[in-house]
Write a protein that holds these residues in place. Structure first.
Motif, PDB file in Angstrom:
ATOM      1  N   TYR A  38       0.759  -1.308  -0.014  1.00  0.00           N
ATOM      2  CA  TYR A  38      -0.021   0.094  -0.005  1.00  0.00           C
ATOM      3  C   TYR A  38       0.837   1.110  -0.119  1.00  0.00           C
ATOM      4  O   TYR A  38       0.504   2.236  -0.807  1.00  0.00           O
ATOM      5  CB  TYR A  38      -1.052   0.060   1.188  1.00  0.00           C
ATOM      6  N   GLY A  79     -21.497 -10.311 -21.417  1.00  0.00           N
ATOM      7  CA  GLY A  79     -22.088  -9.560 -20.281  1.00  0.00           C
ATOM      8  C   GLY A  79     -21.645 -10.208 -18.821  1.00  0.00           C
ATOM      9  O   GLY A  79     -22.438  -9.929 -17.965  1.00  0.00           O
ATOM     10  N   PRO A 111     -19.162 -10.644 -15.821  1.00  0.00           N
ATOM     11  CA  PRO A 111     -18.185  -9.839 -15.302  1.00  0.00           C
ATOM     12  C   PRO A 111     -16.607 -10.651 -15.558  1.00  0.00           C
ATOM     13  O   PRO A 111     -16.871 -11.981 -15.412  1.00  0.00           O
ATOM     14  CB  PRO A 111     -18.347  -9.653 -13.983  1.00  0.00           C
ATOM     15  N   GLU A 171     -14.146 -10.797 -13.844  1.00  0.00           N
ATOM     16  CA  GLU A 171     -13.726 -11.400 -12.375  1.00  0.00           C
ATOM     17  C   GLU A 171     -14.101 -12.837 -12.488  1.00  0.00           C
ATOM     18  O   GLU A 171     -13.676 -13.414 -11.619  1.00  0.00           O
ATOM     19  CB  GLU A 171     -14.515 -10.639 -11.172  1.00  0.00           C
ATOM     20  N   ILE A 172     -14.895 -13.303 -13.378  1.00  0.00           N
ATOM     21  CA  ILE A 172     -14.940 -14.715 -13.272  1.00  0.00           C
ATOM     22  C   ILE A 172     -13.911 -15.603 -13.328  1.00  0.00           C
ATOM     23  O   ILE A 172     -13.470 -16.578 -12.807  1.00  0.00           O
ATOM     24  CB  ILE A 172     -16.098 -15.166 -14.459  1.00  0.00           C
ATOM     25  N   ASN A 195     -10.923 -14.336 -12.061  1.00  0.00           N
ATOM     26  CA  ASN A 195     -10.127 -14.534 -10.846  1.00  0.00           C
ATOM     27  C   ASN A 195     -10.862 -15.556  -9.844  1.00  0.00           C
ATOM     28  O   ASN A 195     -10.075 -15.952  -8.911  1.00  0.00           O
ATOM     29  CB  ASN A 195     -10.224 -13.064 -10.082  1.00  0.00           C
ATOM     30  N   ILE A 196     -12.088 -15.704  -9.984  1.00  0.00           N
ATOM     31  CA  ILE A 196     -12.840 -16.448  -9.125  1.00  0.00           C
ATOM     32  C   ILE A 196     -12.535 -17.804  -9.495  1.00  0.00           C
ATOM     33  O   ILE A 196     -12.022 -18.760  -8.412  1.00  0.00           O
ATOM     34  CB  ILE A 196     -14.336 -16.189  -9.183  1.00  0.00           C
ATOM     35  N   ALA A 217     -12.485 -10.596  -5.572  1.00  0.00           N
ATOM     36  CA  ALA A 217     -13.001 -10.908  -7.040  1.00  0.00           C
ATOM     37  C   ALA A 217     -14.457 -10.959  -6.961  1.00  0.00           C
ATOM     38  O   ALA A 217     -15.372 -10.611  -7.640  1.00  0.00           O
ATOM     39  CB  ALA A 217     -12.534 -12.328  -7.755  1.00  0.00           C
ATOM     40  N   SER A 218     -14.853 -11.882  -6.000  1.00  0.00           N
ATOM     41  CA  SER A 218     -16.518 -11.946  -6.137  1.00  0.00           C
ATOM     42  C   SER A 218     -17.445 -10.909  -5.923  1.00  0.00           C
ATOM     43  O   SER A 218     -18.427 -10.642  -6.236  1.00  0.00           O
ATOM     44  CB  SER A 218     -16.881 -13.286  -5.161  1.00  0.00           C
ATOM     45  N   THR A 270     -16.624  -7.789  -6.549  1.00  0.00           N
ATOM     46  CA  THR A 270     -16.370  -6.792  -7.791  1.00  0.00           C
ATOM     47  C   THR A 270     -17.360  -7.638  -8.687  1.00  0.00           C
ATOM     48  O   THR A 270     -18.230  -6.916  -9.546  1.00  0.00           O
ATOM     49  CB  THR A 270     -14.988  -6.774  -8.259  1.00  0.00           C
ATOM     50  N   PHE A 271     -17.114  -9.045  -8.854  1.00  0.00           N
ATOM     51  CA  PHE A 271     -18.182  -9.536  -9.862  1.00  0.00           C
ATOM     52  C   PHE A 271     -19.608  -9.489  -9.626  1.00  0.00           C
ATOM     53  O   PHE A 271     -20.423  -9.106 -10.600  1.00  0.00           O
ATOM     54  CB  PHE A 271     -17.661 -11.105  -9.580  1.00  0.00           C
ATOM     55  N   TYR A 283     -20.927  -5.912 -10.179  1.00  0.00           N
ATOM     56  CA  TYR A 283     -21.192  -5.707 -11.912  1.00  0.00           C
ATOM     57  C   TYR A 283     -22.487  -6.370 -12.209  1.00  0.00           C
ATOM     58  O   TYR A 283     -23.208  -5.500 -12.830  1.00  0.00           O
ATOM     59  CB  TYR A 283     -19.864  -6.044 -12.536  1.00  0.00           C
ATOM     60  N   LEU A 284     -22.508  -7.651 -11.645  1.00  0.00           N
ATOM     61  CA  LEU A 284     -23.721  -8.428 -12.076  1.00  0.00           C
ATOM     62  C   LEU A 284     -24.962  -7.776 -11.618  1.00  0.00           C
ATOM     63  O   LEU A 284     -26.060  -7.802 -12.300  1.00  0.00           O
ATOM     64  CB  LEU A 284     -23.252  -9.760 -11.805  1.00  0.00           C
ATOM     65  N   ARG A 334     -19.239  -0.170 -11.557  1.00  0.00           N
ATOM     66  CA  ARG A 334     -17.781  -0.657 -11.290  1.00  0.00           C
ATOM     67  C   ARG A 334     -17.310   0.183 -10.284  1.00  0.00           C
ATOM     68  O   ARG A 334     -17.760   1.455 -10.248  1.00  0.00           O
ATOM     69  CB  ARG A 334     -17.145  -0.251 -12.761  1.00  0.00           C
ATOM     70  N   ASN A 376     -12.952  -3.572  -2.887  1.00  0.00           N
ATOM     71  CA  ASN A 376     -11.712  -3.660  -2.110  1.00  0.00           C
ATOM     72  C   ASN A 376     -11.738  -2.576  -1.131  1.00  0.00           C
ATOM     73  O   ASN A 376     -10.776  -2.034  -0.684  1.00  0.00           O
ATOM     74  CB  ASN A 376     -10.470  -3.854  -2.748  1.00  0.00           C
ATOM     75  N   SER A 423      -9.192  -2.430   2.223  1.00  0.00           N
ATOM     76  CA  SER A 423      -7.773  -1.947   1.761  1.00  0.00           C
ATOM     77  C   SER A 423      -6.611  -2.416   2.808  1.00  0.00           C
ATOM     78  O   SER A 423      -6.368  -1.426   3.401  1.00  0.00           O
ATOM     79  CB  SER A 423      -7.883  -0.476   1.532  1.00  0.00           C
TER      80      SER A 423
END
Lengths: 364, 296
Positions: A156, A324, A326, A328-329, A331-332, B103-104, B106-107, B110-111, B116, B225, B228
């Motif tokens: 950070y 459509g 996302p 991030e799928i 990363n999951i 990740a989930s 953020t996913f 959006y979904l 975002r 996130n 942080s």
């Protein structure tokens, strides 16, 4: 003839033993991904077909995958050497940011012939990355402070402080001034492109060179052996005469310098400038970390997994655009793969340390 | 520096302390039973998202708190199963869960919300702000305690309750014995694994409450996130407090102070630099106090 057959089957058997767990985990990870895709109301087969089409099969996307995998592979190496020696370095991201930022600054402001500028930029950047990695190492040595916390905190710190420099003193004022980034580096300093239609560049060759270097260090040098023994069983290593402080310092410095190379491959090979958040929002270091964990810290395995995970991410952004779902799928899926592998890793670690303890007992 | 300014700094400190203290208590009880829980960050982050999501759809602050705490406990349960039951490596499970939660959330952002970055909406309801009847009129103290939520008070009660449970009850004593020597505790008939799993799930619930305080306390929003690194700061706080609930209050207040000072300095110094303050302070605090520990 029969002997040969045996040798071949032995190699295959060992290869299978090394690959079995990651492969099973990858299948399970993709299954979880499929469940999520069904929940999104899409057909998993179609989505996966599209994902793999647009990451590995079509040449244009394959090159994108390789470009994305470049910093990931190098980060995986940086993670691998520190974890293998028993140092939980979560700070590869910060080391990469610091090193790449210093390299960029040198490249932007140092006068002189470009080959000299290039050398100084890379060397100073790597020194900065190494120094940044040495701080937590020294704190662990002198004050016994948890490296997990310090390395993570320093991510950070690096990210915010470089963000300050890019936003104010070093900001590119040309153009609309909306993007937070430095000016472009001189053309002579850029890594050459290896393909005329894509962004595939010499950074990938550097990544492979780093892998070879790591293989050499870990298999052929005394330092590689000592650092591995330290990771296996610190007491045993000390008994054998390993100077652990020295090994820790060299390991961490090496990890920091390699992390800088990852960032530099991105700056000098792809973006040609330092953009705020370019190395953190892309989570190269964390994908590298997961590659290292999935592959059980084996350099060649890490390279393969890093390319695979980068491909998932490239495919992920493709399906976000067209279907459509996302991105991030990706990363999951990769986190699930890591979790599935994790249960197995422990069993292997326990076995190894038991074996090491046995050996130590015999020697004593 | 006038007293009103100092009062507002203390007020901000109390608010920033709440999430850190709750997560630090979660970390402390895990280390007390011999589990190194790295997924604090995940346990907090999931709650920031679920509480805001439930808040958005139901408009009920109470339900948001409940779901937030439950979601934190759920991540805790995953840690318990993988790490305690199946003995997976703590760093690997923790890191993977932290990244998985990032990740989930953020996913889903959006979904479900088609957004975002962050979710701010006027239909989100806040936790009831408590302004105690008589105290709010006392000049300095009134400002210090102004507009705190019930979580800002309850976290100290939880810390004291944990202290009493761990150090003054038989069952707490049994839990501590698991952390000191698991095999010995088991030989006396203590269900060590069950105790460890229970504590990790409780840690998840505490972090979940911390996450709710973060998302619905000072501001009502979810940001990608948004924790942080607070989970790791909390880990540092627990380690400085030697995993003792009451000492952890002190160390958490220190980190809360660092955050509020960072915020206050934003008027003078650029925000990128002030945001780095809590992280640098964490490292310095660990160094300063570890030295003292060694001398003893």
């Amino acid at each position: 003839m029969k002997k040969n057959d045996n040798g071949l089957s032995l190699v295959l058997l060992r290869g299978w033993a090394a690959l079995r767990q990651p492969l099973i985990a990858i299948v399970f990870g993709l299954l979880i991904g499929a469940i999520i895709i069904v929940a999104c109301g899409e057909s998993p087969l179609m989505v996966y077909a599209e994902m793999f089409q647009k990451s590995f099969i079509k040449p244009y996307y394959l090159f994108s995958t390789l470009v994305r995998s470049t910093p990931v592979i190098i980060c995986a190496m940086a993670v691998g050497i520190s974890w293998r020696a028993g140092y939980i370095n979560l700070g590869v991201e910060g080391q990469m940011i610091t090193g790449a930022f210093i390299s960029t600054v040198v490249a932007l402001f140092m006068p002189g012939p470009s080959f000299l500028v290039a050398i100084v930029a890379w060397v100073l950047g790597m020194a900065a990355g190494a120094a940044y990695a040495l701080i937590p190492a020294i704190l662990t040595w002198k004050f016994n402070v948890s490296m997990v916390i310090t390395t993570l905190m320093m991510n950070y710190v690096a990210s915010y402080i470089t963000s300050y420099f890019v936003t104010y003193p070093l900001k590119d004022t040309a153009g609309d001034g909306l993007s937070i980034q430095t000016p472009e580096i001189a053309e002579a300093l850029r890594l050459p492109r290896l393909s005329s239609t894509t962004t595939f560049n010499a950074g990938f060759i550097i990544a492979i060179a780093v892998v070879v270097l790591i293989l050499f260090i870990s298999r052929k040098t005394i330092f590689g052996y000592e650092s591995k023994m330290g990771g296996f069983n610190p007491t045993f290593a000390q008994y054998g005469g390993t100077k652990q402080v020295k090994v820790m310092m060299i390991t961490m410095a090496l990890a920091g310098a390699i992390a800088c190379v990852a960032g530099n491959a991105e700056v000098f090979g792809l973006k040609y400038r330092y953009t705020d958040g370019m190395l953190s929002t892309t989570s190269y270091a964390w994908t590298g970390l997961q590659s290292a964990l999935i592959a059980g810290l084996d350099p060649i395995g890490m390279t393969v997994v890093a390319i695979f995970l980068s491909g998932l991410q490239i495919g992920g952004s493709a399906i976000q655009r067209s279907m459509g779902i996302p991105l991030e799928i990706a990363n999951i899926i990769q986190c699930c793969i890591t979790l599935f592998v994790s249960v197995k890793i422990t069993i292997r670690f326990v076995k190894k340390s038991k074996a090491a303890a046995k050996e130590g007992g015999k020697q004593a | 520096m006038n007293s009103a300014y100092i009062a507002s700094i203390i007020n901000a400190t109390l608010r920033s302390t709440t999430p850190i203290l709750l997560a630090a208590l979660g970390s402390a009880i895990c280390s007390r039973v011999g589990v190194f829980n790295v997924a604090l960050e995940a346990q907090m982050l999931i709650a920031t998202f679920t509480s805001i999501a439930v808040n958005y759809f139901t408009g009920s602050a109470l339900l948001s708190v409940v779901v937030g705490v439950a979601s934190g406990a759920l991540i805790g349960a995953i840690v318990a199963v993988l790490q305690v039951k199946y003995k997976a490596a703590d760093m690997v499970v923790g890191t993977a869960l932290n990244l998985l939660t990032t990740a989930s959330t953020t996913f889903l952002l959006y979904l479900v919300f088609d957004r975002r970055g962050s979710l701010i909406d006027e239909r989100l309801v806040s936790l009831t702000k408590i302004n105690l009847p008589v105290i709010k009129d006392i000049p300095f103290v009134g400002r210090v305690l102004e507009n705190l939520t019930f979580i800002d008070y309850i976290c100290y009660i939880i810390a004291i309750a944990l202290f009493i449970y761990l150090f003054k009850t038989v069952s707490g004593f049994r839990d501590l014995s698991v952390g000191i020597n698991k095999t010995a505790a088991e030989s006396l008939g203590t269900k060590a694994t069950a105790i460890q799993m229970r504590m990790v799930i409780l840690s998840g619930a505490l972090c979940g409450l911390g996450g709710v305080a973060l998302a619905m306390g000072q501001v009502i929003m979810f940001t990608e996130n948004m924790t942080s690194g607070r989970g790791f700061i909390a880990m540092a706080a627990a380690s400085l407090g030697m995993s003792h609930p009451l000492l952890t209050i002190v160390s958490s207040l220190f980190f809360g102070l660092c955050q509020s000072i960072g915020l206050a300095l934003q008027n003078v110094i650029k925000s990128q630099l002030t945001t780095a303050i809590p992280y640098i302070a964490t490292i310095i605090a660990l160094v300063v106090f570890s030295k003292r520990n060694k001398k003893n």
